[in-house]
Write a protein that holds these residues in place. Structure first.
Motif, PDB file in Angstrom:
ATOM      1  N   GLU A  77      37.276  45.337  34.072  1.00  0.00           N
ATOM      2  CA  GLU A  77      37.729  46.020  35.279  1.00  0.00           C
ATOM      3  C   GLU A  77      36.691  45.935  36.391  1.00  0.00           C
ATOM      4  N   LEU A  80      36.626  42.202  37.747  1.00  0.00           N
ATOM      5  CA  LEU A  80      37.826  41.870  38.515  1.00  0.00           C
ATOM      6  C   LEU A  80      37.836  42.570  39.868  1.00  0.00           C
ATOM      7  N   THR A  81      37.408  43.812  39.892  1.00  0.00           N
ATOM      8  CA  THR A  81      37.337  44.548  41.165  1.00  0.00           C
ATOM      9  C   THR A  81      36.328  43.895  42.112  1.00  0.00           C
ATOM     10  N   SER A  84      37.989  39.461  42.415  1.00  0.00           N
ATOM     11  CA  SER A  84      39.364  38.995  42.600  1.00  0.00           C
ATOM     12  C   SER A  84      39.984  39.522  43.882  1.00  0.00           C
ATOM     13  N   ILE A  87      45.644  40.570  42.205  1.00  0.00           N
ATOM     14  CA  ILE A  87      45.560  40.755  40.753  1.00  0.00           C
ATOM     15  C   ILE A  87      46.816  41.430  40.228  1.00  0.00           C
ATOM     16  N   THR A  89      47.941  43.103  36.531  1.00  0.00           N
ATOM     17  CA  THR A  89      47.361  43.472  35.246  1.00  0.00           C
ATOM     18  C   THR A  89      48.369  44.214  34.391  1.00  0.00           C
ATOM     19  N   VAL A  98      45.645  39.744  32.301  1.00  0.00           N
ATOM     20  CA  VAL A  98      45.314  39.682  33.727  1.00  0.00           C
ATOM     21  C   VAL A  98      45.701  38.319  34.288  1.00  0.00           C
ATOM     22  N   ALA A 100      44.983  36.723  38.035  1.00  0.00           N
ATOM     23  CA  ALA A 100      44.297  37.090  39.279  1.00  0.00           C
ATOM     24  C   ALA A 100      43.905  35.850  40.067  1.00  0.00           C
ATOM     25  N   ILE A 102      41.059  34.196  42.636  1.00  0.00           N
ATOM     26  CA  ILE A 102      39.653  34.351  42.965  1.00  0.00           C
ATOM     27  C   ILE A 102      39.285  33.311  44.022  1.00  0.00           C
TER      28      ILE A 102
END
Length: 291
Positions: A77, A80-81, A84, A87, A89, A98, A100, A102
């Motif tokens: 988490e 990804l925060t 990304s 996203i 999830t 996930v 996402a 990037i």
């Protein structure tokens, strides 16, 4: 004035508190599922379809089998925060899925952190950059813009000598060209976005059933003890509140059914009027001597 509780009521309260505590402990911890869960099956068809059909030029797939799931889940988490942009999830207590996007400039740094998470079992990267399609769209866009420029110049230079019908047809052609140019520009923007943003698919599953059983047992014991203490305190508090109200009722002159009873049988203690006792008298005939 005291308030006595019958033994049967006491036993009922104790059993109720214990049963409720165990029930809530089982419900919260789901410990009963830990004994039967050996292999966690994750339905990832929806996420896989999104991943496969997405137009991004670079796609990365990472899969994990994780032991300490809660700890590693927080790491996912956080990463990804941090990196990304877009996203989607799907989470549960036993897995995380996930999909996402990037930025390409941050992909290497993000992958470095993701690969440090314990339990990595799959790491695939695929490139789908269609060079020929990019060239074709660019050429088509350049040609359309050139045709539009020529028609616009013709209208500016010779528009006064053209008939209204010819001018109308050229105007319609310009409108069609502009629509095609806008569509091509949109495709160029999409391709640019797909080339500048990579797609990542992450599948992390908790596979260690022993760890799952240990975690569930801890949650079960902790929840059961907390509920047991809280319910016990609640019943004790309720008991003393009832006593307090009964005393207050007595002070203001109100009597309950039990307090209004004073069934003392004074005759019993002082020998008067023995209740329900029959006395049998025997009369004998008088003899001649008595006469």
């Amino acid at each position: 004035m005291g308030m006595r509780v019958k033994n049967g009521t006491k036993y009922f309260i104790i059993i109720f508190i214990i049963a409720t505590s165990i029930f809530l402990g089982v419900k919260r911890s789901k410990i009963h599922k830990s004994f039967s869960t050996k292999t966690i099956i994750v339905n990832d068809e929806k996420e896989i379809q999104k991943f496969n059909t997405a137009p991004n030029y670079q796609k990365i797939k990472l899969t994990y089998n994780i032991q300490d799931f809660q700890v590693e889940k927080k790491k996912f988490e956080t990463i990804l925060t941090k990196y990304s942009k877009k996203i989607e999830t799907s989470k549960s207590e036993n897995y995380i899925l996930v999909v996402a996007e990037i930025p390409d400039s941050l992909t290497s740094e993000m992958l470095m952190e993701l690969r440090e998470i314990k339990g990595l079992t799959g790491d695939d990267t695929n490139n789908y950059e269609p060079q020929d399609i990019n060239i074709n769209i660019t050429e088509h866009l350049a040609n359309k813009k050139l045709v539009k420029k020529r028609i616009t110049q013709d209208l500016e230079n010779t528009g006064k000598h053209l008939s209204e019908d010819r001018i109308s047809r050229m105007g319609k052609k310009l409108t069609i060209l502009q629509t095609e140019i806008d569509s091509l520009n949109n495709q160029v923007n999409i391709q640019k976005r797909n080339s500048e943003n990579n797609l990542i698919f992450i599948k992390a599953v908790r596979m260690n059933t022993e760890n799952l059983l240990l975690t569930s047992t801890k949650t079960f014991v902790l929840t059961t003890l907390i509920v047991l203490v809280l319910l016990s305190i609640g019943f004790v508090f309720f008991y003393y509140v009832m006593i307090f109200f009964l005393k207050m009722m007595k002070r203001i002159g109100l009597r309950t059914t039990s307090s209004g009873k004073s069934s003392y049988n004074y005759n019993k203690y002082y020998g008067y009027g023995r209740k329900n006792r029959k006395i049998k008298r025997v009369y004998k005939d008088k003899t001649p001597e008595d006469k």
